[in-house]
Design a protein around this motif. Structure first.
Motif, PDB file in Angstrom:
ATOM      1  N   VAL A  11      32.186  44.428  38.984  1.00  0.00           N
ATOM      2  CA  VAL A  11      33.490  43.768  39.149  1.00  0.00           C
ATOM      3  C   VAL A  11      34.078  44.227  40.483  1.00  0.00           C
ATOM      4  N   LYS A  12      34.309  43.274  41.386  1.00  0.00           N
ATOM      5  CA  LYS A  12      34.716  43.605  42.758  1.00  0.00           C
ATOM      6  C   LYS A  12      36.177  43.252  43.007  1.00  0.00           C
TER       7      LYS A  12
ATOM      8  N   GLU B  66      25.253  33.572  43.712  1.00  0.00           N
ATOM      9  CA  GLU B  66      26.503  33.765  44.463  1.00  0.00           C
ATOM     10  C   GLU B  66      27.586  32.834  43.909  1.00  0.00           C
TER      11      GLU B  66
ATOM     12  N   MET C 177      28.871  34.264  40.707  1.00  0.00           N
ATOM     13  CA  MET C 177      29.762  35.406  40.937  1.00  0.00           C
ATOM     14  C   MET C 177      31.132  34.954  41.443  1.00  0.00           C
ATOM     15  N   ARG C 178      31.133  33.895  42.246  1.00  0.00           N
ATOM     16  CA  ARG C 178      32.395  33.326  42.723  1.00  0.00           C
ATOM     17  C   ARG C 178      33.207  32.782  41.537  1.00  0.00           C
TER      18      ARG C 178
ATOM     19  N   HIS D 282      33.014  33.874  38.446  1.00  0.00           N
ATOM     20  CA  HIS D 282      33.522  35.075  37.761  1.00  0.00           C
ATOM     21  C   HIS D 282      34.796  35.600  38.437  1.00  0.00           C
ATOM     22  N   GLU D 283      34.764  35.671  39.779  1.00  0.00           N
ATOM     23  CA  GLU D 283      35.917  36.215  40.513  1.00  0.00           C
ATOM     24  C   GLU D 283      37.156  35.328  40.366  1.00  0.00           C
TER      25      GLU D 283
ATOM     26  N   LEU E 293      38.577  35.581  36.873  1.00  0.00           N
ATOM     27  CA  LEU E 293      39.254  36.868  36.675  1.00  0.00           C
ATOM     28  C   LEU E 293      40.674  36.812  37.256  1.00  0.00           C
ATOM     29  N   ARG E 294      40.774  36.203  38.421  1.00  0.00           N
ATOM     30  CA  ARG E 294      42.096  36.031  39.047  1.00  0.00           C
ATOM     31  C   ARG E 294      43.032  35.267  38.107  1.00  0.00           C
TER      32      ARG E 294
ATOM     33  N   PRO F  23      30.285  40.018  34.959  1.00  0.00           N
ATOM     34  CA  PRO F  23      30.154  40.060  36.419  1.00  0.00           C
ATOM     35  C   PRO F  23      28.694  40.021  36.855  1.00  0.00           C
TER      36      PRO F  23
END
Ligand SMILES: *Cc1c(COP(=O)(O)O)cnc(C)c1O
Length: 419
Positions: free
Chosen positions: A27-28, A369, A372-373, A375-376, A379-380, A387
């Motif tokens: 998680v970034k 990728e 993952m985008r 996921h990000e 999350l927002r 993740p």
């Protein structure tokens, strides 16, 4: 200290990579620290509310801190939590397992899925007096030496083995085939002295990948032909895809089943189950050694019993499966780019840029990728999906219509941003 960024700085001073299990660091820019969870919702230390589709990576099929499990745990806390002698609780949980999992007559409780597969492999070797194991590319069976060879969740890229520190002598005892490839299994079993074939009957650690129609049946027949044991690793699928696991769903019955996750209701657990004459080979009745200070510990037993009691009522599957189905169906409408969604019961995963995923090599062709985008962005917006492309999106009995509708609203918002 009440924010994740500060805690993350401290964690990096104390833990390798800041965490105690690697996927958590995915998680970034840094993982959020969780303060509490209830139902489908978790709250971070900052008070941010997230709808949870990770669910502890599988165990929490009822959602977070369900009252039934909590009450049973509190009762047990009043009585004590470790005795080093048998307790009635272990009989109760084993009865539930043997009554629901068709191939399970006897059980050995351990403390994790890792311990379950490690001991299942030793048991297969002890029982057959053979040394080799056959596993499948991208199947994950925990973090011990014998299975960290082309293992799903553990690897982000193709690697043999998946970890440093595994002796070449051990690597040589493990044969690997591609999932859904019976020809490979046939030729390995013919050539090698294989004690056991270990398989996730439904892959859940390279995303979700379903067995093709004849695959599990073929494994059953081939292992019989070559006197090798068939081990179903149902650590994820057991009590999830049906109350009797994947073996009940597909009506293919292994010699040994490994369980974990759901059977501990969110507390640490693992189990090796199978026919009595196989399980009896464990010490003290047999010569395959297994022992554990915390084996069958009363708290894990209590949480497992309470969880399965709820599952026996049926409603958790109705709600969890309905939620996954509704989300998957709507995603098929709103995702306009090339993709595929693999789905069964309350587990699914989305793969972008591909139209068919039947094994681990296919997963590596997916656009990770892009995932993952997604996921990000989610999350927002307050939705937590794993993740990693190599994990499973889970729903639970707490994912009711309101939660699903809120999730879909947020999905729509981020999908338009993604594309
Ligand atoms: C999670 C998992 C394991 C390992 O279980 P732990 O409790 O994490 O050691 C083994 N096999 C499968 C299929 C799993 O999903």
């Amino acid at each position: 200290m009440t924010n994740s960024e500060e805690l993350w700085k401290e964690a990096n001073k104390l833990f390798a990579g800041g965490v105690n299990s690697p996927v958590r660091a995915a998680v970034k820019p840094f993982p959020f620290f969780v303060e509490r969870g209830k139902g489908a919702i978790i709250y971070t230390v900052e008070g941010k509310r997230l709808i949870d589709y990770v669910l502890g990576y599988g165990p929490l099929i009822l959602g977070h801190s369900p009252d039934s499990v909590k009450e049973k745990l509190i009762k047990q806390l009043d009585k004590g939590w470790l005795f080093g002698t048998p307790s009635e609780l272990e009989i109760e949980l084993a009865r539930k397992i043997t009554s629901h999992i068709p191939s399970a007559q006897k059980v050995r409780f351990v403390n994790s899925g890792t311990e379950a597969t490690m001991n299942a492999i030793r048991l297969a070797r002890g029982y057959t007096k053979r040394s080799k194991i056959l596993k499948f590319n991208g199947n994950y069976h925990g973090s011990h030496d014998y299975v960290l060879i082309e293992a799903g969740s553990a690897a982000t890229e193709y690697s043999i083995p998946t970890s440093d520190g595994i002796p070449v002598e051990i690597i040589k005892t493990v044969e690997v085939c591609e999932f859904n490839d019976l020809d490979c299994v046939n030729s390995k079993l013919k050539k090698e002295d294989v004690a056991g074939v270990i398989v996730e009957p439904i892959m859940g650690n390279s995303g979700v990948i379903l067995p093709e129609k004849e695959f599990l049946k073929g494994l059953r027949e081939l292992t019989r032909t070559y006197n090798s044991l068939l081990i179903f690793d149902e650590v994820i699928t057991g009590f999830r895809v049906s109350i009797g696991g994947a073996q009940t769903l597909y009506q293919i019955y292994p010699d040994i089943t490994t369980l974990g996750k759901i059977i501990g209701g969110g507390l640490p657990i693992g189990a090796i189950a199978g026919k009595a004459d196989i399980i009896d080979n464990f010490t003290p009745s047999g010569k395959v050694f297994n022992a554990g200070t915390f084996n069958a510990n009363p708290l894990s037993m209590a949480a497992g019993i309470a969880t399965i009691e709820e599952l026996e009522k049926g409603y958790p599957y109705n709600i969890a499966n309905k939620a996954a189905k509704a989300i998957v169906e709507e995603l098929e409408n709103i995702i306009k780019v090339k993709h595929t969604i693999n789905h069964i019961s309350s587990m699914f995963q989305i793969f972008f840029g591909v139209d068919n995923i039947k094994n681990y090599s296919d997963v590596k062709k997916a656009n990770r990728e892009y995932y993952m985008r997604l996921h990000e962005l989610l999350l927002r917006e307050g939705v937590f999906i794993p993740p990693s492309q190599y994990e499973t999106i889970f729903t639970s009995a707490s994912h009711d219509n309101d939660i699903v509708n809120e999730t879909l609203y947020k999905f729509k918002k981020v999908i338009s941003e993604l594309m």
